[in-house]
Design a protein around this motif. Structure first.
Motif, mmCIF file in Angstrom:
data_model
loop_
_atom_site.group_PDB
_atom_site.id
_atom_site.type_symbol
_atom_site.label_atom_id
_atom_site.label_comp_id
_atom_site.label_asym_id
_atom_site.label_seq_id
_atom_site.Cartn_x
_atom_site.Cartn_y
_atom_site.Cartn_z
ATOM 1 N N GLU A 149 49.875 40.710 36.267
ATOM 2 C CA GLU A 149 48.799 41.066 37.191
ATOM 3 C C GLU A 149 47.542 40.256 36.908
ATOM 4 O OE1 GLU A 149 46.387 44.867 39.055
ATOM 5 O OE2 GLU A 149 47.763 45.212 37.382
ATOM 6 N N GLN A 150 47.231 40.039 35.644
ATOM 7 C CA GLN A 150 46.035 39.272 35.311
ATOM 8 C C GLN A 150 46.195 37.811 35.739
ATOM 9 O OE1 GLN A 150 43.109 40.636 34.322
ATOM 10 N NE2 GLN A 150 42.368 38.595 34.846
ATOM 11 N N ARG A 151 47.402 37.266 35.597
ATOM 12 C CA ARG A 151 47.646 35.883 36.070
ATOM 13 C C ARG A 151 47.434 35.806 37.585
ATOM 14 N NH1 ARG A 151 52.732 35.849 33.258
ATOM 15 N NH2 ARG A 151 53.675 35.246 35.220
ATOM 16 N N LEU A 157 48.218 36.963 28.793
ATOM 17 C CA LEU A 157 47.924 37.566 30.083
ATOM 18 C C LEU A 157 49.120 38.333 30.641
ATOM 19 C CD1 LEU A 157 46.099 34.598 31.831
ATOM 20 C CD2 LEU A 157 45.079 36.564 30.696
ATOM 21 N N THR A 158 48.819 39.438 31.288
ATOM 22 C CA THR A 158 49.877 40.151 32.013
ATOM 23 C C THR A 158 50.096 39.442 33.339
ATOM 24 O OG1 THR A 158 48.319 41.577 33.160
ATOM 25 C CG2 THR A 158 49.141 42.352 31.003
ATOM 26 N N ARG A 199 45.513 37.812 39.370
ATOM 27 C CA ARG A 199 44.077 37.985 39.627
ATOM 28 C C ARG A 199 43.312 36.687 39.344
ATOM 29 N NH1 ARG A 199 42.453 42.783 41.134
ATOM 30 N NH2 ARG A 199 43.791 44.586 40.790
ATOM 31 N N ASP A 200 43.660 36.024 38.243
ATOM 32 C CA ASP A 200 43.005 34.749 37.913
ATOM 33 C C ASP A 200 43.298 33.706 38.993
ATOM 34 O OD1 ASP A 200 42.004 35.889 35.623
ATOM 35 O OD2 ASP A 200 43.451 34.934 34.263
ATOM 36 N N GLN A 235 43.398 30.686 31.120
ATOM 37 C CA GLN A 235 43.469 31.153 29.750
ATOM 38 C C GLN A 235 44.920 31.013 29.301
ATOM 39 O OE1 GLN A 235 42.048 35.123 30.039
ATOM 40 N NE2 GLN A 235 39.973 34.518 30.586
ATOM 41 N N THR A 245 35.404 32.814 34.629
ATOM 42 C CA THR A 245 36.429 33.838 34.877
ATOM 43 C C THR A 245 37.649 33.292 35.587
ATOM 44 O OG1 THR A 245 35.363 34.427 36.951
ATOM 45 C CG2 THR A 245 34.765 35.710 34.988
ATOM 46 N N TYR A 246 37.521 32.157 36.283
ATOM 47 C CA TYR A 246 38.667 31.633 36.999
ATOM 48 C C TYR A 246 39.279 30.406 36.336
ATOM 49 C CZ TYR A 246 34.726 29.220 39.158
ATOM 50 O OH TYR A 246 33.580 28.546 39.378
ATOM 51 N N TYR A 284 51.827 45.725 42.850
ATOM 52 C CA TYR A 284 50.392 45.468 42.665
ATOM 53 C C TYR A 284 49.636 45.843 43.943
ATOM 54 C CZ TYR A 284 52.703 42.532 39.206
ATOM 55 O OH TYR A 284 53.512 42.069 38.212
#
Length: 149
Positions: free
Chosen positions: A15-17, A12-13, A19-20, A7, A3-4, A60
């Motif tokens: 926010e997802q960047r 990716l949005t 979070r990663d 990708q 998960t980390y 966020y």
């Protein structure tokens, strides 16, 4: 792929960047920043290859709260940063300098008191000598009393 792990950025949005990046920093496997970089809001943004001002609480809120809670919960786990160590050293030096200045002031005050006391002792010693001389002039000496018999 875990998960980390990174990708493709296009899918990716923002926010997802973030979070990663947060997950990578939590697990001590950053891809952009050096290993051992502490988790912070700024470092999460940098790890996500974004400007730190892009990760705002207004945009966020849940992510920023999660980062802040994680940082609070893991303060004891993280070693102080080099900057924090330098600030502590500066504070120690400042405290030492202030202590030295205070001790010098105390010393100077004590030396002044001693000098005043020495001067007073000299004045009183001279006064005692003067009074003794006057007393000797006023009372007859033993020799004078013995010759009168």
């Amino acid at each position: 792929m875990s998960t980390y792990e990174k990708q493709p950025d296009k899918a990716l949005t923002a926010e997802q960047r973030f979070r990663d990046a947060f997950e990578r920093l939590k697990h001590a496997v950053p891809q952009v920043l050096p290993k051992g970089t502490p988790v912070s809001q700024n470092n999460v943004a940098k790890e996500a290859k974004c400007d730190p001002s892009a990760l705002r609480k207004a945009r966020y809120p849940l992510l920023v709260i999660a980062i802040q809670e994680w940082v609070e919960g893991h303060k004891s786990d993280q070693a102080p940063s080099e900057r924090q160590n330098l600030l502590k050293q500066r504070q120690k030096k400042r405290d030492t300098r202030e202590t030295m200045l205070d001790l010098k002031l105390q010393r100077d005050h004590a030396v002044g008191l001693i000098a005043d006391a020495d001067l007073r002792i000299v004045e009183l010693s001279e006064k005692v000598a003067d009074l003794q001389a006057r007393l000797d002039e006023l009372k007859p000496s033993a020799k004078v009393l013995n010759h009168s018999k």
